[in-house]
Scaffold this motif. Structure first.
Motif, PDB file in Angstrom:
ATOM      1  N   ASN A  36       0.749  -1.201   0.193  1.00  0.00           N
ATOM      2  CA  ASN A  36      -0.031   0.030   0.040  1.00  0.00           C
ATOM      3  C   ASN A  36       0.979   1.333   0.167  1.00  0.00           C
ATOM      4  O   ASN A  36       1.130   1.986   1.068  1.00  0.00           O
ATOM      5  N   GLY A  37       1.251   1.796  -1.219  1.00  0.00           N
ATOM      6  CA  GLY A  37       2.174   2.744  -1.340  1.00  0.00           C
ATOM      7  C   GLY A  37       3.541   2.424  -1.006  1.00  0.00           C
ATOM      8  O   GLY A  37       4.026   1.202  -0.450  1.00  0.00           O
ATOM      9  N   SER A  38       4.622   3.048  -1.462  1.00  0.00           N
ATOM     10  CA  SER A  38       5.995   2.640  -1.501  1.00  0.00           C
ATOM     11  C   SER A  38       6.397   2.886   0.108  1.00  0.00           C
ATOM     12  O   SER A  38       7.262   2.107   0.569  1.00  0.00           O
ATOM     13  N   ASN A  39       5.541   3.618   0.812  1.00  0.00           N
ATOM     14  CA  ASN A  39       5.905   3.665   2.216  1.00  0.00           C
ATOM     15  C   ASN A  39       5.580   2.334   2.945  1.00  0.00           C
ATOM     16  O   ASN A  39       6.472   2.089   3.679  1.00  0.00           O
ATOM     17  N   GLU A  40       4.864   1.624   2.390  1.00  0.00           N
ATOM     18  CA  GLU A  40       4.526   0.396   3.220  1.00  0.00           C
ATOM     19  C   GLU A  40       5.505  -0.734   2.454  1.00  0.00           C
ATOM     20  O   GLU A  40       5.862  -1.576   3.384  1.00  0.00           O
ATOM     21  N   THR A  64      17.492  13.717   3.153  1.00  0.00           N
ATOM     22  CA  THR A  64      16.824  13.000   2.204  1.00  0.00           C
ATOM     23  C   THR A  64      15.397  12.574   2.757  1.00  0.00           C
ATOM     24  O   THR A  64      14.931  13.425   3.672  1.00  0.00           O
ATOM     25  N   TYR A  65      14.539  11.808   2.196  1.00  0.00           N
ATOM     26  CA  TYR A  65      13.172  11.381   2.377  1.00  0.00           C
ATOM     27  C   TYR A  65      12.951  10.897   3.909  1.00  0.00           C
ATOM     28  O   TYR A  65      13.925   9.973   4.308  1.00  0.00           O
ATOM     29  N   GLN A  66      12.344  11.751   4.906  1.00  0.00           N
ATOM     30  CA  GLN A  66      12.270  11.674   6.181  1.00  0.00           C
ATOM     31  C   GLN A  66      11.930  10.125   6.594  1.00  0.00           C
ATOM     32  O   GLN A  66      12.208   9.682   7.657  1.00  0.00           O
ATOM     33  N   ASN A  68      16.529  12.480  -5.315  1.00  0.00           N
ATOM     34  CA  ASN A  68      16.450  12.625  -4.096  1.00  0.00           C
ATOM     35  C   ASN A  68      15.264  13.523  -3.766  1.00  0.00           C
ATOM     36  O   ASN A  68      14.814  14.436  -4.424  1.00  0.00           O
ATOM     37  N   ASN A  69      14.585  13.330  -2.616  1.00  0.00           N
ATOM     38  CA  ASN A  69      13.653  14.121  -2.091  1.00  0.00           C
ATOM     39  C   ASN A  69      14.251  14.658  -0.567  1.00  0.00           C
ATOM     40  O   ASN A  69      14.440  13.599   0.170  1.00  0.00           O
ATOM     41  N   PRO A  70      13.939  15.908  -0.364  1.00  0.00           N
ATOM     42  CA  PRO A  70      13.466  17.010  -1.073  1.00  0.00           C
ATOM     43  C   PRO A  70      14.643  17.665  -2.191  1.00  0.00           C
ATOM     44  O   PRO A  70      14.003  18.692  -2.656  1.00  0.00           O
ATOM     45  N   VAL A 101      17.417   1.334  -3.099  1.00  0.00           N
ATOM     46  CA  VAL A 101      17.294   2.689  -3.868  1.00  0.00           C
ATOM     47  C   VAL A 101      15.616   2.947  -4.070  1.00  0.00           C
ATOM     48  O   VAL A 101      15.112   2.206  -4.723  1.00  0.00           O
ATOM     49  N   ASP A 102      15.399   4.133  -3.345  1.00  0.00           N
ATOM     50  CA  ASP A 102      14.026   4.644  -3.415  1.00  0.00           C
ATOM     51  C   ASP A 102      13.714   5.479  -4.872  1.00  0.00           C
ATOM     52  O   ASP A 102      14.536   6.583  -5.127  1.00  0.00           O
ATOM     53  N   GLU A 103      13.152   4.969  -5.735  1.00  0.00           N
ATOM     54  CA  GLU A 103      13.083   5.614  -6.746  1.00  0.00           C
ATOM     55  C   GLU A 103      11.679   5.952  -7.454  1.00  0.00           C
ATOM     56  O   GLU A 103      11.082   6.014  -8.380  1.00  0.00           O
ATOM     57  N   ALA A 104      11.152   6.697  -6.056  1.00  0.00           N
ATOM     58  CA  ALA A 104       9.418   7.077  -6.225  1.00  0.00           C
ATOM     59  C   ALA A 104       9.512   8.194  -7.608  1.00  0.00           C
ATOM     60  O   ALA A 104       8.358   8.300  -7.953  1.00  0.00           O
ATOM     61  N   TYR A 105      10.726   8.764  -7.962  1.00  0.00           N
ATOM     62  CA  TYR A 105      10.516   9.651  -8.977  1.00  0.00           C
ATOM     63  C   TYR A 105      11.488   9.339 -10.151  1.00  0.00           C
ATOM     64  O   TYR A 105      11.733  10.451 -11.087  1.00  0.00           O
ATOM     65  N   ALA A 106      11.847   8.297 -10.293  1.00  0.00           N
ATOM     66  CA  ALA A 106      12.866   7.937 -11.242  1.00  0.00           C
ATOM     67  C   ALA A 106      12.293   8.116 -12.973  1.00  0.00           C
ATOM     68  O   ALA A 106      13.092   8.302 -13.604  1.00  0.00           O
ATOM     69  N   ARG A 109       9.351   1.685  -6.079  1.00  0.00           N
ATOM     70  CA  ARG A 109       8.793   2.538  -7.108  1.00  0.00           C
ATOM     71  C   ARG A 109       7.266   2.861  -6.461  1.00  0.00           C
ATOM     72  O   ARG A 109       6.775   1.994  -5.542  1.00  0.00           O
ATOM     73  N   THR A 110       6.587   3.567  -7.173  1.00  0.00           N
ATOM     74  CA  THR A 110       5.318   4.135  -6.471  1.00  0.00           C
ATOM     75  C   THR A 110       4.358   4.325  -7.900  1.00  0.00           C
ATOM     76  O   THR A 110       4.764   4.971  -8.612  1.00  0.00           O
ATOM     77  N   PHE A 111       3.267   4.035  -7.208  1.00  0.00           N
ATOM     78  CA  PHE A 111       2.061   4.686  -8.457  1.00  0.00           C
ATOM     79  C   PHE A 111       1.608   5.999  -8.007  1.00  0.00           C
ATOM     80  O   PHE A 111       0.609   6.441  -8.823  1.00  0.00           O
ATOM     81  N   SER A 112       2.150   6.606  -6.891  1.00  0.00           N
ATOM     82  CA  SER A 112       1.559   7.946  -6.751  1.00  0.00           C
ATOM     83  C   SER A 112       1.798   9.037  -7.472  1.00  0.00           C
ATOM     84  O   SER A 112       1.240  10.046  -7.435  1.00  0.00           O
ATOM     85  N   LYS A 113       2.904   9.122  -8.301  1.00  0.00           N
ATOM     86  CA  LYS A 113       3.363  10.112  -8.819  1.00  0.00           C
ATOM     87  C   LYS A 113       2.987  10.179 -10.283  1.00  0.00           C
ATOM     88  O   LYS A 113       2.048  10.262 -10.737  1.00  0.00           O
ATOM     89  N   THR A 114       4.266   9.233 -10.917  1.00  0.00           N
ATOM     90  CA  THR A 114       3.700   9.226 -12.761  1.00  0.00           C
ATOM     91  C   THR A 114       2.407   8.636 -12.962  1.00  0.00           C
ATOM     92  O   THR A 114       1.865   8.888 -13.892  1.00  0.00           O
ATOM     93  N   ALA A 137      -4.984   5.879  -4.588  1.00  0.00           N
ATOM     94  CA  ALA A 137      -4.900   4.468  -4.343  1.00  0.00           C
ATOM     95  C   ALA A 137      -3.960   3.756  -3.442  1.00  0.00           C
ATOM     96  O   ALA A 137      -4.207   2.962  -2.811  1.00  0.00           O
ATOM     97  N   ARG A 138      -2.799   4.486  -3.014  1.00  0.00           N
ATOM     98  CA  ARG A 138      -1.794   3.914  -2.594  1.00  0.00           C
ATOM     99  C   ARG A 138      -1.282   2.466  -2.687  1.00  0.00           C
ATOM    100  O   ARG A 138      -1.615   1.481  -2.327  1.00  0.00           O
ATOM    101  N   LEU A 139      -0.459   2.688  -3.593  1.00  0.00           N
ATOM    102  CA  LEU A 139       0.219   1.314  -4.238  1.00  0.00           C
ATOM    103  C   LEU A 139       1.616   1.734  -4.673  1.00  0.00           C
ATOM    104  O   LEU A 139       1.731   2.783  -5.389  1.00  0.00           O
TER     105      LEU A 139
HETATM  106  N1  PMP Z   1       9.772   7.629  -1.350  1.00  0.00           N
HETATM  107  C1  PMP Z   1       9.866   8.966  -1.844  1.00  0.00           C
HETATM  108  C2  PMP Z   1      11.232   9.437  -1.978  1.00  0.00           C
HETATM  109  C3  PMP Z   1       8.771   9.837  -1.615  1.00  0.00           C
HETATM  110  O1  PMP Z   1       8.975  10.935  -1.810  1.00  0.00           O
HETATM  111  C4  PMP Z   1       7.572   9.244  -1.342  1.00  0.00           C
HETATM  112  C5  PMP Z   1       6.257  10.304  -1.358  1.00  0.00           C
HETATM  113  N2  PMP Z   1       6.259  11.502  -0.703  1.00  0.00           N
HETATM  114  C6  PMP Z   1       7.447   7.976  -1.142  1.00  0.00           C
HETATM  115  C7  PMP Z   1       8.457   7.250  -1.247  1.00  0.00           C
HETATM  116  C8  PMP Z   1       6.173   7.205  -0.706  1.00  0.00           C
HETATM  117  O2  PMP Z   1       5.345   7.221  -1.522  1.00  0.00           O
HETATM  118  P1  PMP Z   1       3.759   6.384  -1.565  1.00  0.00           P
HETATM  119  O3  PMP Z   1       3.851   6.041  -0.223  1.00  0.00           O
HETATM  120  O4  PMP Z   1       2.876   7.218  -1.979  1.00  0.00           O
HETATM  121  O5  PMP Z   1       4.029   5.333  -2.650  1.00  0.00           O
END
Ligand code: PMP
Length: 365
Positions: free
Chosen positions: A81-85, A107-109, A156-158, A181-186, A207-212, A218-220
């Motif tokens: 459920n989201g790349s966070n999970e 980096t991403y907190q 990297n975020n932010p 390697v967190d590629e949320a924005y790859a 990877r995440t479905f949240s961005k692109t 949906a949280r995936l």
């Molecule tokens: N990784 C990074 C680097 C992010 O910026 C984010 C969203 N802010 C996430 C993971 C989490 O994304 P999500 O849980 O929506 O997939």
């Protein structure tokens, strides 16, 4: 009240201001909803869901579709459920009490946050003042702490910076444990570590479905990694964690990759327009390979916080990073639609101009 776990007492939750504004550019979502044809296809399939039955516990069709997209085996894909999970599951399995997790800040907190929640010790490497990562610092952190898990976020975020491939290779050479390697924005950048994933390498790419994919609602999210690692994650994650509707939505979304690639192109073009315009405004703009841009308000009439507030007053919300460690006077703006971006840039120019007018009139000290 009863006391929470000792090690959680000092932790704070994740915060992002939620303010009622016209233009919301603070959480790095896609500015566009998914294509209408996708929404229709999801609605049609959802109407046939067996609501009284648990979903496919292994999410096999969704994982197969993701595996297909990346040319890997279905056994190398883990979804949650989201790349966070996804990150949480990895850390539950590979961090935890008595283990060490390394990050390179800023980096991403959530990497450090989730690691601490699992009971692990977090060690923070430092980036240079331009937010690049010195290979000597990587070497120092690995040698000194021998982390069980080490994170890189690319882009990297932010900060928005893309991590060079050599840095990932260096970590793979040196790290004794798992490299994430967190590629949320790859998709907004020009390279991916996915090609480095192999059965005999302790590397996962998330990877995440949240961005692109325009599916933050949906949280995936998912990871690609060695199949033996996916097997371990399956022991940790809750049974039936991924509901039937989400499995359908994720699988169908992947059929619209052409639409999504077009959107990525538009966002990258808009990102470059915003960056050029902000540089014209004499702001310090950091290079970005993502769908957002970090910038610093230089010393002068206004602080970063005041610029942020000036934008809110003009109904534009961006992310205020100015009180975060290492990010003095820094703000982060998500790339929106062309109209939203123009509204942001106009508001920004207005905030900066009104401050310098006041300055000239001797109103501010
Ligand atoms: N990784 C990074 C680097 C992010 O910026 C984010 C969203 N802010 C996430 C993971 C989490 O994304 P999500 O849980 O929506 O997939």
């Amino acid at each position: 009240m009863i006391p929470v776990r000792d090690d959680l007492r000092a932790l704070e939750g994740y915060h992002s201001a939620q303010v009622d504004v016209r233009v919301r550019l603070n959480t790095n979502e896609s500015p566009e909803p998914p294509p209408a044809a996708f929404r229709d296809a999801v609605a049609a399939e959802v109407s046939r869901v067996d609501w009284h039955r648990y979903p496919d516990r292994a999410a096999t069709e969704l994982r197969a579709a993701i595996a297909d997209t990346h040319g890997v085996d279905v056994s190398q894909v883990f979804v949650a459920n989201g790349s966070n999970e996804v990150l949480q599951t990895v850390l539950l399995a590979y961090a935890g009490p008595g283990r060490v997790v390394a990050t390179f800040e800023p980096t991403y907190q959530m990497h450090a946050q989730i690691a601490r929640v699992t009971g692990a010790t977090v060690v923070e490497g430092e980036r240079a003042s331009d937010f690049t990562l010195d290979p000597a610092e990587v070497e120092r952190v690995i040698a000194a702490h021998q982390p069980h898990v080490v994170f890189l976020t690319s882009p990297n975020n932010p900060t928005g910076l893309v991590e060079p491939a050599e840095r990932v290779r260096q970590l793979l050479d040196l790290a004794p444990g798992l490299v994430v390697v967190d590629e949320a924005y790859a998709q907004f950048a020009d390279w991916t570590a996915l090609d480095l994933v192999a059965e005999d390498r302790p590397l996962v790419v998330t990877r995440t479905f949240s961005k692109t994919w325009s599916m933050a609602g949906a949280r995936l999210g998912y990871l690609v990694g060695p199949s033996w690692l996916v097997t371990e994650l399956d022991k940790v994650v809750l049974p039936y964690h991924l509901d039937a509707v989400k499995q359908i939505a994720g699988r169908l979304a992947l059929r619209y990759s052409d639409d999504m690639n077009d959107r990525v192109d538009h966002i990258v073009a808009e990102r470059n327009r915003i960056m050029a315009a902000m540089r014209e405004l004499a702001l310090e703009v950091f290079p970005s390979g993502a769908n957002f841009v970090l910038f610093r308000v230089p010393p002068g009439a206004l602080t970063g916080r005041e610029v942020w507030q000036g934008l809110v007053d003009r109904s534009v919300l961006i992310r205020d990073c100015s009180s975060w460690p290492r990010l003095d006077n820094c703000l982060r703006v998500t790339v929106g639609t062309p109209a939203e971006n123009t509204e942001f840039l106009d508001a920004l120019a207005d905030v900066l101009a009104s401050a310098s007018n006041q300055d000239e009139m001797g109103v501010t000290q």
